[in-house]
Motif scaffolding. Structure first.
Motif, PDB file in Angstrom:
ATOM      1  N   CYS A 198      45.462  -5.306   1.012  1.00  0.00           N
ATOM      2  CA  CYS A 198      45.354  -3.938   0.493  1.00  0.00           C
ATOM      3  C   CYS A 198      46.628  -3.519  -0.243  1.00  0.00           C
ATOM      4  O   CYS A 198      46.567  -2.822  -1.262  1.00  0.00           O
ATOM      5  CB  CYS A 198      45.056  -2.960   1.630  1.00  0.00           C
ATOM      6  N   LYS A 199      47.769  -3.953   0.268  1.00  0.00           N
ATOM      7  CA  LYS A 199      49.041  -3.640  -0.381  1.00  0.00           C
ATOM      8  C   LYS A 199      49.103  -4.285  -1.756  1.00  0.00           C
ATOM      9  O   LYS A 199      49.527  -3.657  -2.742  1.00  0.00           O
ATOM     10  CB  LYS A 199      50.199  -4.126   0.482  1.00  0.00           C
ATOM     11  N   LYS A 202      46.839  -2.399  -4.094  1.00  0.00           N
ATOM     12  CA  LYS A 202      47.446  -1.110  -4.447  1.00  0.00           C
ATOM     13  C   LYS A 202      48.540  -1.293  -5.497  1.00  0.00           C
ATOM     14  O   LYS A 202      48.641  -0.501  -6.448  1.00  0.00           O
ATOM     15  CB  LYS A 202      48.014  -0.462  -3.186  1.00  0.00           C
ATOM     16  N   SER A 205      47.069  -1.569  -8.801  1.00  0.00           N
ATOM     17  CA  SER A 205      46.222  -0.411  -9.138  1.00  0.00           C
ATOM     18  C   SER A 205      44.739  -0.773  -9.154  1.00  0.00           C
ATOM     19  O   SER A 205      43.973  -0.283  -9.985  1.00  0.00           O
ATOM     20  CB  SER A 205      46.642   0.172 -10.497  1.00  0.00           C
ATOM     21  N   GLY A 229      45.214   2.872   1.342  1.00  0.00           N
ATOM     22  CA  GLY A 229      44.623   3.023   0.017  1.00  0.00           C
ATOM     23  C   GLY A 229      43.154   2.653  -0.044  1.00  0.00           C
ATOM     24  O   GLY A 229      42.626   2.334  -1.118  1.00  0.00           O
TER      25      GLY A 229
END
Length: 265
Positions: A198-199, A202, A205, A229
């Protein structure tokens, strides 16, 4: 394929200008839900019913429900209850077919030919003589997007939640991630591999969506959604979410704004 979706949209949109009480689209069962959702987003505000009809087995097979599905579709059109996009389908445990709102039907369960709507309630049913409305309604303010130029590739990474996932998915050509959670809408948000994934999304974008989250639901795993996110989608089917994201990609829209907004529902 995208080409077939575009051709089908064109044919349906053109037919809607004709003097018809309804339109029947014959279709296979494997991708029925995808096409149904695509047409829902395209022409949901139409004044006459557009009904998709399929058969779980070849028509000459005694297990086939194609004839029953077609008959119920015709009777639904004759009843002139409402416009919109629907699917006519008879399950094995029923004598006659139900009429489902196109974007409300789930994927077939494993090893099953049956189809179910959200919360198990179809829009209407055929009892062999007449169409009986279940009390569900079609949004009267719905306005379809008309022709959607579906891109050849959706560029959506779909992740079906399962234990032991390393989340080592490449994101180089990905425009959005859609996660199918466990049945209670939970994810392994405490897992380091998932957090790392997920990082990375993120940082690039790339929006990460999770489908099938009931309004107000809250587990320990869901409390980290914002921090990680993860964007929970308005409650609906995974397939309708997938087709909406694909439409956003194809129309070059801001994916998050488009997907969160009420479009053709």
């Amino acid at each position: 394929s995208a080409a077939e979706l575009k051709q089908l949209q064109t044919e349906v949109i053109n037919a809607l200008d004709g003097d018809y009480d309804g339109i029947i689209v014959t279709h296979g069962t494997d991708t029925l839900q995808y096409t149904a959702s695509a047409l829902e987003y395209s022409v949901c505000g139409c004044n006459i019913p557009v009904v998709l009809v399929s058969s779980a087995y070849p028509l000459e097979d005694e297990r086939a429900n194609g004839h029953a599905n077609f008959k119920a579709a015709v009777e639904f059109i004759r009843a002139k209850q409402t416009g919109g996009v629907f699917v006519s389908y008879k399950n094995n445990n029923k004598e006659f077919a139900d009429i489902h709102i196109a974007s409300h039907i789930f994927q077939h369960s494993e090893c099953s030919a049956n189809i179910y709507s959200i919360d198990g309630f179809p829009y209407a049913s055929y009892d062999g003589k007449k169409i009986i409305n279940s009390g569900n309604t079609v949004a009267d303010n719905c306005k379809g997007l008309q022709f959607i130029p579906f891109a050849d590739s959706s560029d959506i990474l779909v992740i079906d939640s399962h234990p032991g996932d390393s989340f080592s998915y490449p994101l180089d050509s990905t425009k959005a991630v859609l996660i199918k959670p466990y049945h209670s809408a939970t994810l392994n948000t405490s897992g380091s591999a998932f957090q790392s994934f997920c990082k990375k999304a993120k940082e690039k974008s790339i929006p990460v969506f999770v489908a099938n989250v009931h309004p107000g639901i809250s587990y320990e795993s869901t409390k980290l959604f914002d921090e990680m996110g993860i964007i929970p989608l308005p409650f609906g089917t995974y397939i309708s979410a997938y087709m909406k994201i694909w439409a956003a990609v194809s129309l070059d829209k801001d994916i998050v704004d488009f997907v969160i907004a009420s479009v053709a529902v």
